[in-house]
Design an enzyme around this catalytic site. Structure first.
Site, PDB file in Angstrom:
ATOM      1  CG  PHE A 116     -21.591 -16.151 -27.952  1.00 17.59           C
ATOM      2  CD1 PHE A 116     -22.888 -16.458 -28.305  1.00 17.59           C
ATOM      3  CD2 PHE A 116     -20.662 -15.938 -28.960  1.00 17.59           C
ATOM      4  CE1 PHE A 116     -23.268 -16.538 -29.644  1.00 17.59           C
ATOM      5  CE2 PHE A 116     -21.024 -16.026 -30.293  1.00 17.59           C
ATOM      6  CZ  PHE A 116     -22.333 -16.321 -30.638  1.00 17.59           C
ATOM      7  CD  GLU A 117     -24.384 -15.462 -20.100  1.00 20.53           C
ATOM      8  OE1 GLU A 117     -24.212 -15.831 -18.920  1.00 20.53           O
ATOM      9  OE2 GLU A 117     -25.410 -14.856 -20.484  1.00 20.53           O
ATOM     10  CG  ASN A 118     -20.583 -22.980 -19.825  1.00 24.85           C
ATOM     11  OD1 ASN A 118     -19.619 -22.983 -19.062  1.00 24.85           O
ATOM     12  ND2 ASN A 118     -21.186 -24.090 -20.204  1.00 24.85           N
TER      13      ASN A 118
END
Length: 573
Positions: A364-366
């Site tokens: 999970f990024e941003n």
């Protein structure tokens, strides 16, 4: 009046004063004896006398009260969050409570006996209740879940709670039946008032024995206070047994063994393993097959059974990667409720069954910082569900920085216990749009990145996997109108080798970065490359070894050349 008469009157008055003074002295002496020599026989009630169902932990009044009694005993949610499990989650919109352990996930709603355990229907004997704005949960259900023990005294209403694994020494009041009682006092002094007269043979819990003359004890009635050490026979202890957790798949299969993983970047075209060549040392592959695609948590799959079969035939595990599509607004909604998170989790577990996956890797990024707690909660809910399926659970994290969307949302300390492995993506020190040219991952920066997570977040070294770049960037520096401009593009290891050969460049060691470096001029611009090669990768292996890390994870396979795998296979050899 004659002088003689006045003298006699004065004499009588002086004699009276002396007698009165003597009486005052005698009274004071008597009071001194009573208060400073003789034991105090005055009795007082404990501070909590009159409270309904006061709860005690470690012999101390918690300030919380239980509700109900006997099999209908209920415990307040704030008490449980403070003393049993700080991660118990309450979701106001659905009036629900979510509780999790390593192997169990319990979902309950206020005023309903319908619940779920590991997403399977469960009928509770007692429903959670709300009184004066406080949610109360059934004690018997929680005792089974957390393994704590509750004792209730019907006469006083006191509730004594001991958590799983807790131990307290026990003692017995000395004497035979019919002997004098022993005083339980409010302070460690015979001059302190008495809270309770303890009969010979009464059992007490000894919470503090630091004072050699006095013990701080608690009776089954809940009464706490000080008793002379000589009045108590210390005999044995009370322990709330903690059930040993069944070993996880990671503990069974990976203990003492290094992870050597690569990510497989999957876009529109399916990778063809027949074209991969030899991959010595690799024992895990993580294809980027799965992504959350809408606010309801639905998952899109690009999984390929043939790829899994190929990996398993080479004795590689397959940990399918799930991303949040790197969409911050979508992530806010998709992780906002238990129902949406569970929708994602259930779909991932179904995909794991369908494709015979060995694990799930979360990327999970941003993500908005405000949604960081929901990311942690997602992992907290995924862990017991995945463990029941015998799956490895891992998460990808960036090095710590002040970046809101890429780092600050990650609570690495809280995530550590929730995963089998944590991959620190130790690259993009200088990212695509960096204002200055530099290494993708200089060794000192990588070392600091690892150290901070180990030291500041207490993630065990054997859980931490070092993310390794198999790419680099070609930096272009130009001058326009007197201003310097920097741009970059990511390239594979093979592309750099071709440039070096074609332009007959001689790499030099950048000792500060710990990498080989070349620069050249092309089309009037200065090009700079910090090279990923056998030297830099071997150094990363040595760094991982020096920290005792659990292994390596490389981004990504398609960027590598054969000598990359030769360097990386040295991990833990």
């Amino acid at each position: 009046m004659s002088r003689r008469q006045r003298h006699n009157r004065t004499k009588k008055r002086g004699s009276l004063y002396r007698r009165l003074l003597g009486l005052v002295v005698i009274a004071a002496a008597a009071l001194w004896v009573v208060y400073y020599v003789l034991p105090n026989r005055a009795h007082i009630d404990p501070d909590w006398k009159g409270l309904e169902k006061p709860v005690f932990v470690k012999g101390e009044l918690t300030g919380y009260s239980a509700a109900g009694t006997g099999e209908g005993l209920l415990l307040p949610l704030p008490l449980l969050q403070e003393y049993v499990d700080s991660s118990i989650r309450y979701e106001d919109e659905s009036k629900s409570v979510i509780l999790s352990t390593d192997s169990e996930l319990l979902y309950m709603q206020e005023n309903s006996t319908s619940a779920s355990l590991n997403n399977q229907p469960l009928q509770l004997r007692l429903a959670p209740e709300v009184t004066d704005g406080v949610t109360y949960l059934p004690a018997d259900t929680l005792e089974d879940l957390y393994g704590f023990e509750v004792e209730e005294d019907i006469a006083t209403g006191a509730v004594l709670l001991m958590t799983a694994g807790e131990t307290v020494p026990l003692g017995t009041v000395k004497g035979e039946s019919g002997d004098r009682t022993k005083a339980l006092r409010s302070e460690p002094s015979v001059h302190a008032p008495i809270i309770e007269d303890m009969s010979p043979g009464a059992e007490v819990r000894i919470w503090n024995a630091d004072n050699e003359d006095w013990l701080y004890v608690q009776m089954s009635s809940g009464y706490t206070g000080y008793v002379k050490a000589g009045d108590i026979t210390q005999d044995g202890q009370k322990t709330v047994e903690q059930q040993p957790a069944a070993p996880t798949r990671a503990e069974r299969n990976w203990k003492g063994k290094a992870v050597n993983m690569y990510w497989e970047a999957v876009y529109e075209r399916k990778p063809n393993p027949a074209e991969f060549g030899e991959l010595p040392g690799v024992n895990v592959v993580s294809p980027t097959w799965f992504s959350i695609i809408d606010v309801n948590g639905n998952v899109r799959s690009q999984a390929d059974s043939a790829y899994v079969q190929w990996a398993h035939s080479r004795e590689m595990e397959v940990w399918g990667l799930l991303s949040n599509s790197f969409d911050a607004d979508l992530t806010t909604e998709a992780l906002s409720t238990y129902e949406r998170r569970m929708n994602t989790i259930v779909q991932m577990l179904e995909y794991a069954d369908l494709y015979k996956l060995d694990g799930i890797n979360i990327d999970f990024e941003n993500v908005y910082t405000k949604d960081g707690e929901n990311v942690t909660q997602f992992m907290r809910e995924l862990k017991p569900m995945a463990q029941a399926k015998n799956l490895i659970v891992s998460i990808d994290v960036t090095p710590k920085s002040n970046s809101e969307m890429w780092s600050l949302f990650l609570d690495r300390r809280a995530l550590g216990p929730l995963v089998d492995f944590m991959m620190v993506m130790a690259y993009d020190e200088h990212w695509a749009s960096s204002p200055t040219a530099g290494s993708v991952a200089s060794l000192p920066w990588v070392e600091r990145s690892v150290s901070r997570i180990l030291e500041e977040d207490d993630v065990p070294a054997e859980k931490l996997i070092l993310g390794v770049p198999l790419y680099t960037r070609i930096w272009t520096e130009t001058t326009e109108n007197g201003e310097s401009k920097v741009s970059s593009k990511a390239v594979s290891m093979n592309a750099v080798q071709k440039i070096i050969a074609e332009k007959k460049l001689t790499p030099v060691l950048d000792e500060e970065a710990g990498q080989n470096y070349v620069e050249y001029t092309e089309d009037g611009a200065l090009r700079k490359i910090w090279i990923e090669d056998k030297l830099s990768l071997s150094s990363r292996v040595e760094l991982a070894e020096s920290f005792g890390l659990g292994g390596l994870a490389s981004w990504n396979r398609s960027f590598a050349i054969p000598e990359a795998w030769e360097a990386l296979e040295k991990i833990h050899q």
